[in-house]
Design a protein around this motif. Structure first.
Motif, short mmCIF file in Angstrom:
data_model
loop_
_atom_site.label_atom_id
_atom_site.label_comp_id
_atom_site.label_asym_id
_atom_site.label_seq_id
_atom_site.Cartn_x
_atom_site.Cartn_y
_atom_site.Cartn_z
N ALA A 138 0.83 -1.21 0.00
CA ALA A 138 0.00 0.00 0.00
C ALA A 138 0.87 1.26 0.00
O ALA A 138 0.57 2.24 -0.69
N THR A 139 1.95 1.24 0.76
CA THR A 139 2.87 2.38 0.78
C THR A 139 3.52 2.55 -0.59
O THR A 139 3.64 3.66 -1.10
N LEU A 140 3.92 1.45 -1.21
CA LEU A 140 4.52 1.50 -2.54
C LEU A 140 3.55 2.12 -3.53
O LEU A 140 3.93 2.95 -4.37
N GLN A 141 2.27 1.77 -3.43
CA GLN A 141 1.25 2.30 -4.36
C GLN A 141 1.04 3.80 -4.22
O GLN A 141 0.54 4.43 -5.14
N ARG A 142 1.42 4.36 -3.09
CA ARG A 142 1.29 5.82 -2.93
C ARG A 142 2.39 6.57 -3.69
O ARG A 142 2.29 7.77 -3.90
N HIS A 143 3.44 5.86 -4.08
CA HIS A 143 4.59 6.48 -4.72
C HIS A 143 4.86 5.98 -6.15
O HIS A 143 5.59 6.64 -6.90
N TRP A 144 4.33 4.83 -6.48
CA TRP A 144 4.55 4.21 -7.79
C TRP A 144 3.21 3.80 -8.38
O TRP A 144 2.35 3.28 -7.65
N SER A 145 3.02 4.00 -9.67
CA SER A 145 1.77 3.60 -10.33
C SER A 145 1.69 2.08 -10.41
O SER A 145 2.70 1.38 -10.27
N ASP A 146 0.49 1.58 -10.69
CA ASP A 146 0.32 0.13 -10.82
C ASP A 146 1.20 -0.41 -11.95
O ASP A 146 1.81 -1.48 -11.83
N GLY A 147 1.27 0.33 -13.06
CA GLY A 147 2.11 -0.10 -14.17
C GLY A 147 3.58 -0.16 -13.79
O GLY A 147 4.31 -1.09 -14.16
N GLU A 148 4.03 0.83 -13.03
CA GLU A 148 5.42 0.84 -12.56
C GLU A 148 5.70 -0.32 -11.62
O GLU A 148 6.76 -0.96 -11.69
N ILE A 149 4.74 -0.63 -10.76
CA ILE A 149 4.92 -1.75 -9.83
C ILE A 149 5.03 -3.06 -10.59
O ILE A 149 5.86 -3.92 -10.27
N VAL A 150 4.23 -3.21 -11.64
CA VAL A 150 4.32 -4.42 -12.47
C VAL A 150 5.72 -4.51 -13.10
O VAL A 150 6.32 -5.59 -13.14
#
Length: 197
Positions: A138-150
């Motif tokens: 959840a913290t990662l999602q506040r700083h990186w988009s879903d596409g970036e996380i993928v």
């Protein structure tokens, strides 16, 4: 010493376009792929996966993707991939200061909070067992988009394969990445280990 020696690139002429991909990113065809060519479909699949994971059109900086691969390889203990990812990161514009601090990114002034979160995620995702928590994600999602996380997780997953491959095969390290890693991280304890010449 390599458990299976790399074969010359001309052993499998149909792989030349795939070998050429690595010439553009590293400047040479990796010994890992030259060993893998004993099963051409496997070498082809890796080249296609690598091209997708490291796609120049991706959202995450190409050099930073290679730093993700480096941190994952550090978790796995794959010295071969650690050297390759340093070279790749350098080739795609990561500064010498960032390269030198990659093992201490959490306290380095050269890394942003956003980058630290991504590298923490990579460490957790590469751990056995997987250590990514809902809170961390959840913290990662506040700083990186879903596409970036993928994209970030794609790097983690690809290096899980490469780390196992190269560490098991004791793939011999090429001179250029070995020299860079020794110069950049040797004082912090990096050595080529079983991958050295």
């Amino acid at each position: 010493m390599a458990r299976l020696p790399p074969l010359p690139p001309e052993t499998t002429p149909e792989l030349k376009p795939h070998f050429d991909f690595f010439l553009g990113t590293l400047g040479f065809t990796p010994n890992s792929v030259l060993t893998m060519q004993r099963k051409p479909k496997l070498a082809q699949a890796l080249a296609v996966l690598n091209a997708a994971v490291m796609d120049p059109g991706g959202e995450v900086d190409q050099g930073f993707r290679r730093l993700i691969g480096h941190v994952v390889s550090k978790v796995s203990g794959c010295l071969y991939c650690q050297a390759h990812t340093l070279l790749g990161a350098k080739n795609f514009g990561i500064s010498e200061a960032k390269l030198a601090d990659v093992w201490v990114y959490a306290s380095s002034p050269h890394y942003s909070e956003r980058e630290r979160l991504a590298l923490d995620f990579a460490l957790a995702a590469a751990s056995q067992p997987n250590a990514v928590t809902d809170e961390q994600f959840a913290t990662l999602q506040r700083h990186w988009s879903d596409g970036e996380i993928v994209e970030l997780l794609g790097v983690v997953a690809m290096f899980a394969f490469l780390n196992r491959w190269n560490d098991t095969m004791a793939t011999p390290l090429e001179a250029v990445p070995e020299q860079l890693a020794a110069q950049t991280l040797g004082a912090q304890g990096w050595s080529a280990g079983k991958h050295g010449g």
